[in-house]
Design a protein around this motif. Structure first.
Motif, PDB file in Angstrom:
ATOM      1  N   ALA A 248       0.850  -1.196   0.000  1.00 48.32           N
ATOM      2  CA  ALA A 248       0.000   0.000   0.000  1.00 48.32           C
ATOM      3  C   ALA A 248       0.886   1.246   0.000  1.00 48.32           C
ATOM      4  O   ALA A 248       1.930   1.292   0.652  1.00 48.32           O
ATOM      5  N   ARG A 249       0.470   2.245  -0.737  1.00 47.33           N
ATOM      6  CA  ARG A 249       1.235   3.491  -0.784  1.00 47.33           C
ATOM      7  C   ARG A 249       0.268   4.662  -0.900  1.00 47.33           C
ATOM      8  O   ARG A 249      -0.851   4.525  -1.400  1.00 47.33           O
ATOM      9  N   GLU A 250       0.733   5.807  -0.448  1.00 47.42           N
ATOM     10  CA  GLU A 250      -0.068   7.010  -0.581  1.00 47.42           C
ATOM     11  C   GLU A 250       0.015   7.506  -2.026  1.00 47.42           C
ATOM     12  O   GLU A 250       1.089   7.521  -2.633  1.00 47.42           O
ATOM     13  N   ILE A 251      -1.117   7.881  -2.571  1.00 50.47           N
ATOM     14  CA  ILE A 251      -1.174   8.361  -3.948  1.00 50.47           C
ATOM     15  C   ILE A 251      -1.340   9.879  -3.916  1.00 50.47           C
ATOM     16  O   ILE A 251      -2.368  10.379  -3.448  1.00 50.47           O
ATOM     17  N   PRO A 252      -0.362  10.631  -4.376  1.00 55.00           N
ATOM     18  CA  PRO A 252      -0.491  12.094  -4.359  1.00 55.00           C
ATOM     19  C   PRO A 252      -1.432  12.581  -5.448  1.00 55.00           C
ATOM     20  O   PRO A 252      -1.558  11.959  -6.514  1.00 55.00           O
ATOM     21  N   ALA A 253      -2.090  13.701  -5.200  1.00 57.81           N
ATOM     22  CA  ALA A 253      -2.924  14.330  -6.221  1.00 57.81           C
ATOM     23  C   ALA A 253      -2.034  14.828  -7.352  1.00 57.81           C
ATOM     24  O   ALA A 253      -0.938  15.341  -7.121  1.00 57.81           O
ATOM     25  N   SER A 254      -2.486  14.647  -8.586  1.00 55.14           N
ATOM     26  CA  SER A 254      -1.673  15.064  -9.729  1.00 55.14           C
ATOM     27  C   SER A 254      -2.563  15.259 -10.946  1.00 55.14           C
ATOM     28  O   SER A 254      -3.741  14.909 -10.946  1.00 55.14           O
ATOM     29  N   GLU A 255      -1.977  15.800 -11.986  1.00 60.14           N
ATOM     30  CA  GLU A 255      -2.659  15.946 -13.263  1.00 60.14           C
ATOM     31  C   GLU A 255      -2.630  14.610 -14.011  1.00 60.14           C
ATOM     32  O   GLU A 255      -1.886  13.702 -13.644  1.00 60.14           O
ATOM     33  N   PRO A 256      -3.416  14.479 -15.097  1.00 60.49           N
ATOM     34  CA  PRO A 256      -3.465  13.198 -15.804  1.00 60.49           C
ATOM     35  C   PRO A 256      -2.121  12.734 -16.357  1.00 60.49           C
ATOM     36  O   PRO A 256      -1.855  11.543 -16.424  1.00 60.49           O
ATOM     37  N   GLY A 257      -1.264  13.687 -16.764  1.00 57.71           N
ATOM     38  CA  GLY A 257       0.005  13.301 -17.362  1.00 57.71           C
ATOM     39  C   GLY A 257      -0.182  12.903 -18.815  1.00 57.71           C
ATOM     40  O   GLY A 257      -1.308  12.831 -19.323  1.00 57.71           O
ATOM     41  N   PRO A 258       0.905  12.623 -19.540  1.00 57.97           N
ATOM     42  CA  PRO A 258       0.802  12.223 -20.944  1.00 57.97           C
ATOM     43  C   PRO A 258       0.136  10.864 -21.084  1.00 57.97           C
ATOM     44  O   PRO A 258       0.145  10.062 -20.148  1.00 57.97           O
ATOM     45  N   TRP A 259      -0.400  10.594 -22.277  1.00 62.76           N
ATOM     46  CA  TRP A 259      -1.129   9.339 -22.481  1.00 62.76           C
ATOM     47  C   TRP A 259      -0.294   8.117 -22.117  1.00 62.76           C
ATOM     48  O   TRP A 259      -0.822   7.148 -21.557  1.00 62.76           O
ATOM     49  N   GLU A 260       0.998   8.130 -22.411  1.00 67.95           N
ATOM     50  CA  GLU A 260       1.835   6.954 -22.137  1.00 67.95           C
ATOM     51  C   GLU A 260       1.801   6.527 -20.680  1.00 67.95           C
ATOM     52  O   GLU A 260       2.088   5.375 -20.362  1.00 67.95           O
ATOM     53  N   THR A 261       1.485   7.455 -19.788  1.00 68.28           N
ATOM     54  CA  THR A 261       1.464   7.128 -18.353  1.00 68.28           C
ATOM     55  C   THR A 261       0.090   6.676 -17.877  1.00 68.28           C
ATOM     56  O   THR A 261      -0.063   6.308 -16.708  1.00 68.28           O
ATOM     57  N   TRP A 262      -0.918   6.713 -18.752  1.00 67.45           N
ATOM     58  CA  TRP A 262      -2.238   6.205 -18.377  1.00 67.45           C
ATOM     59  C   TRP A 262      -2.213   4.689 -18.323  1.00 67.45           C
ATOM     60  O   TRP A 262      -1.466   4.056 -19.067  1.00 67.45           O
ATOM     61  N   PRO A 263      -3.017   4.014 -17.524  1.00 64.91           N
ATOM     62  CA  PRO A 263      -3.945   4.581 -16.544  1.00 64.91           C
ATOM     63  C   PRO A 263      -3.308   4.883 -15.189  1.00 64.91           C
ATOM     64  O   PRO A 263      -3.952   5.440 -14.326  1.00 64.91           O
ATOM     65  N   TRP A 264      -2.019   4.527 -15.032  1.00 66.38           N
ATOM     66  CA  TRP A 264      -1.405   4.663 -13.712  1.00 66.38           C
ATOM     67  C   TRP A 264      -1.459   6.106 -13.207  1.00 66.38           C
ATOM     68  O   TRP A 264      -1.815   6.357 -12.054  1.00 66.38           O
ATOM     69  N   SER A 265      -1.134   7.068 -14.071  1.00 63.18           N
ATOM     70  CA  SER A 265      -1.104   8.460 -13.632  1.00 63.18           C
ATOM     71  C   SER A 265      -2.492   9.011 -13.333  1.00 63.18           C
ATOM     72  O   SER A 265      -2.625   9.998 -12.595  1.00 63.18           O
ATOM     73  N   LEU A 266      -3.522   8.388 -13.880  1.00 62.13           N
ATOM     74  CA  LEU A 266      -4.880   8.901 -13.684  1.00 62.13           C
ATOM     75  C   LEU A 266      -5.351   8.737 -12.246  1.00 62.13           C
ATOM     76  O   LEU A 266      -6.294   9.404 -11.810  1.00 62.13           O
ATOM     77  N   ALA A 267      -4.707   7.853 -11.503  1.00 66.40           N
ATOM     78  CA  ALA A 267      -5.076   7.682 -10.096  1.00 66.40           C
ATOM     79  C   ALA A 267      -4.930   8.981  -9.323  1.00 66.40           C
ATOM     80  O   ALA A 267      -5.649   9.214  -8.341  1.00 66.40           O
ATOM     81  N   GLY A 268      -4.026   9.856  -9.759  1.00 63.28           N
ATOM     82  CA  GLY A 268      -3.812  11.121  -9.070  1.00 63.28           C
ATOM     83  C   GLY A 268      -4.966  12.090  -9.182  1.00 63.28           C
ATOM     84  O   GLY A 268      -5.015  13.081  -8.446  1.00 63.28           O
ATOM     85  N   LEU A 269      -5.919  11.819 -10.081  1.00 61.68           N
ATOM     86  CA  LEU A 269      -7.100  12.671 -10.191  1.00 61.68           C
ATOM     87  C   LEU A 269      -8.099  12.401  -9.072  1.00 61.68           C
ATOM     88  O   LEU A 269      -8.939  13.253  -8.768  1.00 61.68           O
ATOM     89  N   ALA A 270      -8.010  11.228  -8.471  1.00 66.71           N
ATOM     90  CA  ALA A 270      -8.902  10.856  -7.364  1.00 66.71           C
ATOM     91  C   ALA A 270      -8.135   9.926  -6.432  1.00 66.71           C
ATOM     92  O   ALA A 270      -8.407   8.728  -6.362  1.00 66.71           O
ATOM     93  N   PRO A 271      -7.146  10.445  -5.716  1.00 68.92           N
ATOM     94  CA  PRO A 271      -6.224   9.594  -4.952  1.00 68.92           C
ATOM     95  C   PRO A 271      -6.898   8.699  -3.925  1.00 68.92           C
ATOM     96  O   PRO A 271      -6.555   7.520  -3.811  1.00 68.92           O
ATOM     97  N   ALA A 272      -7.836   9.248  -3.154  1.00 71.54           N
ATOM     98  CA  ALA A 272      -8.469   8.437  -2.108  1.00 71.54           C
ATOM     99  C   ALA A 272      -9.270   7.295  -2.722  1.00 71.54           C
ATOM    100  O   ALA A 272      -9.253   6.158  -2.215  1.00 71.54           O
ATOM    101  N   ALA A 273      -9.987   7.578  -3.799  1.00 69.98           N
ATOM    102  CA  ALA A 273     -10.758   6.534  -4.471  1.00 69.98           C
ATOM    103  C   ALA A 273      -9.833   5.470  -5.045  1.00 69.98           C
ATOM    104  O   ALA A 273     -10.101   4.261  -4.936  1.00 69.98           O
TER     105      ALA A 273
END
Length: 291
Positions: A248-273
């Motif tokens: 388990a790790r804390e997920i910081p809030a972030s922007e979507p990032g470039p497409w290549e980083t999806w879907p992993w980077s998209l978690a930063g749009l709703a970190p708690a969820a």
């Protein structure tokens, strides 16, 4: 005019993914894992997300040979999956008497090198010439062949390994039958794969095609029972199955990032969820079989 679904092309929309995470988190709340305040926060966050309108991307599903040739130059970059498969293979290969080990879908020779370090004579097979070029540089004394998972060298071998490849195979039956064919009596098969739950959530390799268009390596969601049924039909008996999850790790809030980083980077749009939706979900599925 309504857009029609085109086979082999996915429409990836950041909001669709994040709302999926919100839904998974709310389902876990519904069964009692989170409290009223958590639910209220998720519903408020959904309302905020719906007010935004990010752009989606059309993504082609590319053939694994093309995809891995494109991925080859950067394949050995840090990957959390390597923290699971390499120790698993090393532990099993290290307790076996040195023999002939066949690394099926060997890629850049990452796992093949582990087998060699454990004292085995190694044979690597892969369908990607780009991957094999790197494998030969990694292990100049290794034996490497261009081939598929259903057309392996004649054998016999004492150990077969296959890591991070079977999700790209539509039918596991012929592959396990081929593993059993090349294996000596009393031999061992070691499988490490992305867990089907992760594949179902869209965690599939991303590549940029030669023209710059986005693509994902064609992948299939094989349930745990699919591996077991294919192995038993081939005469292989399960010895061990593990489904490890990432810490388990804390997920910081972030922007979507470039497409290549999806879907992993998209978690930063709703970190708690994202954290709630992913808690305890296995990252890999690891198997040991004997014949």
């Amino acid at each position: 005019m309504v857009d029609r679904y085109r086979p082999g092309v996915a429409y990836e929309h950041p909001l669709a993914y994040v709302l999926g995470l919100e839904g998974l988190a709310l389902l876990r709340s519904f069964r009692g894992e989170h409290d009223r305040a958590f639910v209220a926060e998720r519903l408020a966050e959904i309302r905020r997300l719906l007010a935004e309108s990010p752009d989606g991307v059309e993504v082609a599903h590319v053939d694994p040979v093309e995809g891995y040739d494109l991925w080859a130059p950067t394949y050995d970059s840090p990957n959390p999956a390597f923290d699971f498969d390499e120790p698993f293979v090393r532990e099993i290969a290290g307790r076996l008497s040195p023999g002939v080990a066949l690394d099926a879908a060997c890629g850049t020779g990452r796992v093949t090198a582990v087998l060699a370090e454990c004292g085995h004579r190694v044979v690597g097979v892969d369908s990607s010439p780009g991957m094999l070029e790197l494998a030969r540089k990694r292990l100049p004394d290794g034996e490497f062949h261009v081939g598929s998972l259903t057309e392996l060298p004649s054998g016999p071998v004492d150990l077969v390994t296959c890591s991070l490849a079977l999700t790209h195979v539509p039918d596991l039956g012929p592959v396990f039958a081929e593993f059993a064919r090349v294996l000596r009596p009393g031999g061992c098969v070691v499988i490490a794969d992305v867990h089907p739950e992760q594949v179902a959530r869209g965690h599939v390799p991303a590549v940029r095609r030669a023209d710059g268009a986005p693509g994902r390596v064609l992948s299939h969601c094989h349930r745990t029972g699919d591996y077991l049924r294919a192995a038993l039909a081939a005469g292989l008996e399960p010895v061990r199955c593990e489904e490890p999850a990432a810490p388990a790790r804390e997920i910081p809030a972030s922007e979507p990032g470039p497409w290549e980083t999806w879907p992993w980077s998209l978690a930063g749009l709703a970190p708690a969820a994202a954290q709630a939706a992913g808690a305890g979900v296995p990252s890999m599925i690891l198997w040991e079989f004997r014949n």
